[in-house]
Write a protein that holds these residues in place. Structure first.
Motif, PDB file in Angstrom:
ATOM      1  N   GLY A  42      13.286  27.980  -6.321  1.00  0.00           N
ATOM      2  CA  GLY A  42      13.773  27.449  -7.584  1.00  0.00           C
ATOM      3  C   GLY A  42      15.289  27.427  -7.657  1.00  0.00           C
ATOM      4  N   CYS A  43      15.937  28.339  -6.927  1.00  0.00           N
ATOM      5  CA  CYS A  43      17.410  28.420  -6.932  1.00  0.00           C
ATOM      6  C   CYS A  43      18.023  28.198  -5.555  1.00  0.00           C
ATOM      7  CB  CYS A  43      17.861  29.784  -7.448  1.00  0.00           C
ATOM      8  SG  CYS A  43      17.448  30.088  -9.173  1.00  0.00           S
ATOM      9  N   HIS A  44      17.385  28.706  -4.509  1.00  0.00           N
ATOM     10  CA  HIS A  44      17.945  28.691  -3.150  1.00  0.00           C
ATOM     11  C   HIS A  44      17.319  27.608  -2.289  1.00  0.00           C
ATOM     12  CE1 HIS A  44      19.928  32.653  -3.530  1.00  0.00           C
ATOM     13  NE2 HIS A  44      18.889  32.954  -4.289  1.00  0.00           N
ATOM     14  N   ALA A  45      18.117  27.036  -1.409  1.00  0.00           N
ATOM     15  CA  ALA A  45      17.575  26.197  -0.334  1.00  0.00           C
ATOM     16  C   ALA A  45      16.915  27.161   0.632  1.00  0.00           C
ATOM     17  CB  ALA A  45      18.687  25.423   0.356  1.00  0.00           C
ATOM     18  N   VAL A  46      15.624  27.010   0.838  1.00  0.00           N
ATOM     19  CA  VAL A  46      14.909  27.967   1.677  1.00  0.00           C
ATOM     20  C   VAL A  46      14.585  27.427   3.068  1.00  0.00           C
ATOM     21  CG1 VAL A  46      13.977  29.226  -0.296  1.00  0.00           C
ATOM     22  CG2 VAL A  46      12.646  27.366   0.695  1.00  0.00           C
ATOM     23  N   THR A  47      14.957  26.179   3.332  1.00  0.00           N
ATOM     24  CA  THR A  47      14.807  25.631   4.674  1.00  0.00           C
ATOM     25  C   THR A  47      16.156  25.095   5.124  1.00  0.00           C
ATOM     26  OG1 THR A  47      14.193  23.431   3.891  1.00  0.00           O
ATOM     27  CG2 THR A  47      12.394  24.969   4.297  1.00  0.00           C
ATOM     28  N   SER A  48      16.335  24.970   6.412  1.00  0.00           N
ATOM     29  CA  SER A  48      17.582  24.426   6.946  1.00  0.00           C
ATOM     30  C   SER A  48      17.705  22.960   6.559  1.00  0.00           C
ATOM     31  CB  SER A  48      17.610  24.554   8.470  1.00  0.00           C
ATOM     32  OG  SER A  48      17.601  25.904   8.844  1.00  0.00           O
ATOM     33  N   GLY A  49      18.913  22.544   6.253  1.00  0.00           N
ATOM     34  CA  GLY A  49      19.175  21.142   5.990  1.00  0.00           C
ATOM     35  C   GLY A  49      18.969  20.696   4.559  1.00  0.00           C
ATOM     36  N   GLU A  50      18.646  21.602   3.646  1.00  0.00           N
ATOM     37  CA  GLU A  50      18.522  21.198   2.249  1.00  0.00           C
ATOM     38  C   GLU A  50      19.590  21.886   1.415  1.00  0.00           C
ATOM     39  OE1 GLU A  50      14.670  22.248   0.647  1.00  0.00           O
ATOM     40  OE2 GLU A  50      15.109  24.368   0.672  1.00  0.00           O
ATOM     41  N   ARG A  51      19.821  21.381   0.219  1.00  0.00           N
ATOM     42  CA  ARG A  51      20.801  21.973  -0.698  1.00  0.00           C
ATOM     43  C   ARG A  51      20.072  22.829  -1.726  1.00  0.00           C
ATOM     44  NH1 ARG A  51      25.988  19.608  -0.958  1.00  0.00           N
ATOM     45  NH2 ARG A  51      26.172  17.896   0.512  1.00  0.00           N
ATOM     46  N   SER A  52      20.733  23.892  -2.149  1.00  0.00           N
ATOM     47  CA  SER A  52      20.150  24.765  -3.164  1.00  0.00           C
ATOM     48  C   SER A  52      20.107  24.045  -4.503  1.00  0.00           C
ATOM     49  CB  SER A  52      20.980  26.043  -3.311  1.00  0.00           C
ATOM     50  OG  SER A  52      20.909  26.825  -2.152  1.00  0.00           O
ATOM     51  N   PRO A  53      18.981  24.135  -5.240  1.00  0.00           N
ATOM     52  CA  PRO A  53      18.912  23.553  -6.576  1.00  0.00           C
ATOM     53  C   PRO A  53      19.982  24.137  -7.512  1.00  0.00           C
ATOM     54  CG  PRO A  53      16.721  24.124  -5.828  1.00  0.00           C
ATOM     55  CD  PRO A  53      17.692  24.675  -4.820  1.00  0.00           C
ATOM     56  N   ASN A  54      20.290  25.412  -7.354  1.00  0.00           N
ATOM     57  CA  ASN A  54      21.365  26.056  -8.101  1.00  0.00           C
ATOM     58  C   ASN A  54      22.572  26.080  -7.166  1.00  0.00           C
ATOM     59  OD1 ASN A  54      23.220  27.905  -9.144  1.00  0.00           O
ATOM     60  ND2 ASN A  54      21.636  29.277  -9.912  1.00  0.00           N
ATOM     61  N   VAL A  55      23.612  25.341  -7.514  1.00  0.00           N
ATOM     62  CA  VAL A  55      24.749  25.199  -6.605  1.00  0.00           C
ATOM     63  C   VAL A  55      25.446  26.516  -6.299  1.00  0.00           C
ATOM     64  CG1 VAL A  55      25.169  22.779  -7.162  1.00  0.00           C
ATOM     65  CG2 VAL A  55      26.312  24.559  -8.482  1.00  0.00           C
ATOM     66  N   SER A  56      25.285  27.524  -7.159  1.00  0.00           N
ATOM     67  CA  SER A  56      25.928  28.808  -6.882  1.00  0.00           C
ATOM     68  C   SER A  56      25.042  29.731  -6.037  1.00  0.00           C
ATOM     69  CB  SER A  56      26.332  29.508  -8.187  1.00  0.00           C
ATOM     70  OG  SER A  56      25.187  29.820  -8.944  1.00  0.00           O
ATOM     71  N   ALA A  57      23.817  29.319  -5.753  1.00  0.00           N
ATOM     72  CA  ALA A  57      22.902  30.129  -4.945  1.00  0.00           C
ATOM     73  C   ALA A  57      23.004  29.709  -3.486  1.00  0.00           C
ATOM     74  CB  ALA A  57      21.469  29.961  -5.439  1.00  0.00           C
ATOM     75  N   PRO A  58      23.363  30.623  -2.599  1.00  0.00           N
ATOM     76  CA  PRO A  58      23.483  30.247  -1.181  1.00  0.00           C
ATOM     77  C   PRO A  58      22.125  29.897  -0.587  1.00  0.00           C
ATOM     78  CG  PRO A  58      23.665  32.617  -1.429  1.00  0.00           C
ATOM     79  CD  PRO A  58      23.625  32.048  -2.816  1.00  0.00           C
ATOM     80  N   GLY A  59      22.155  28.962   0.342  1.00  0.00           N
ATOM     81  CA  GLY A  59      20.942  28.626   1.074  1.00  0.00           C
ATOM     82  C   GLY A  59      20.567  29.762   2.021  1.00  0.00           C
ATOM     83  N   PHE A  60      19.308  29.824   2.358  1.00  0.00           N
ATOM     84  CA  PHE A  60      18.847  30.891   3.248  1.00  0.00           C
ATOM     85  C   PHE A  60      19.502  30.809   4.619  1.00  0.00           C
ATOM     86  CE2 PHE A  60      14.643  32.584   1.353  1.00  0.00           C
ATOM     87  CZ  PHE A  60      15.278  32.846   0.161  1.00  0.00           C
ATOM     88  N   ASN A  61      19.826  29.600   5.091  1.00  0.00           N
ATOM     89  CA  ASN A  61      20.485  29.513   6.396  1.00  0.00           C
ATOM     90  C   ASN A  61      21.911  30.062   6.310  1.00  0.00           C
ATOM     91  OD1 ASN A  61      21.279  27.292   4.871  1.00  0.00           O
ATOM     92  ND2 ASN A  61      21.362  25.917   6.609  1.00  0.00           N
ATOM     93  N   GLU A  62      22.525  30.032   5.120  1.00  0.00           N
ATOM     94  CA  GLU A  62      23.834  30.666   4.937  1.00  0.00           C
ATOM     95  C   GLU A  62      23.691  32.185   4.909  1.00  0.00           C
ATOM     96  OE1 GLU A  62      26.306  28.950   1.782  1.00  0.00           O
ATOM     97  OE2 GLU A  62      24.979  27.201   1.854  1.00  0.00           O
TER      98      GLU A  62
END
Length: 114
Positions: A42-62
């Motif tokens: 809901g907040c984080h990008a949880v797969t590589s290559g996608e953007r987080s729905p919440n821009v302040s939430a880092p993606g899991f690949n980060e």
């Protein structure tokens, strides 16, 4: 060519290929991916290559690049007891946390520059 050397080389190549493919079939990774989708997407990008729905939430690949597995696990351990920045307290067992860390570590590192 010596048949024993040829057979040894063939077995070594097969073992290497099997060990490289093993993580994709790892049940911990599947459980971690399921938890990520259920509790975090809901907040984080949880797969590589996608953007987080919440821009302040880092993606899991980060997160994979920011934290080693031990520090990531320690950070996640506090979520069930104390919540996480505006989120409802997730219900995660120590096994869930280990699976989520394994999943995060399996992702391709972020190529985005900080």
């Amino acid at each position: 060519m010596n048949p024993l050397i040829s057979m040894t080389g063939l077995l070594l190549a097969a073992a290497t290929a099997a060990s490289a493919a093993a993580p994709a079939g790892d049940p911990a990774l599947a459980r971690g991916a399921h938890l990520a989708q259920r509790d975090c997407a809901g907040c984080h990008a949880v797969t590589s290559g996608e953007r987080s729905p919440n821009v302040s939430a880092p993606g899991f690949n980060e997160l994979r690049v920011r934290f080693n597995p031990i520090s990531l696990e320690r950070r996640l351990e506090v979520f069930p007891r104390h919540g996480h920045e505006g989120m409802p307290q997730p219900v995660m067992t120590p096994g869930d946390i280990a699976d989520l860390v394994a999943y995060i570590q399996s992702l391709e590192p972020s190529t985005r520059q900080p």
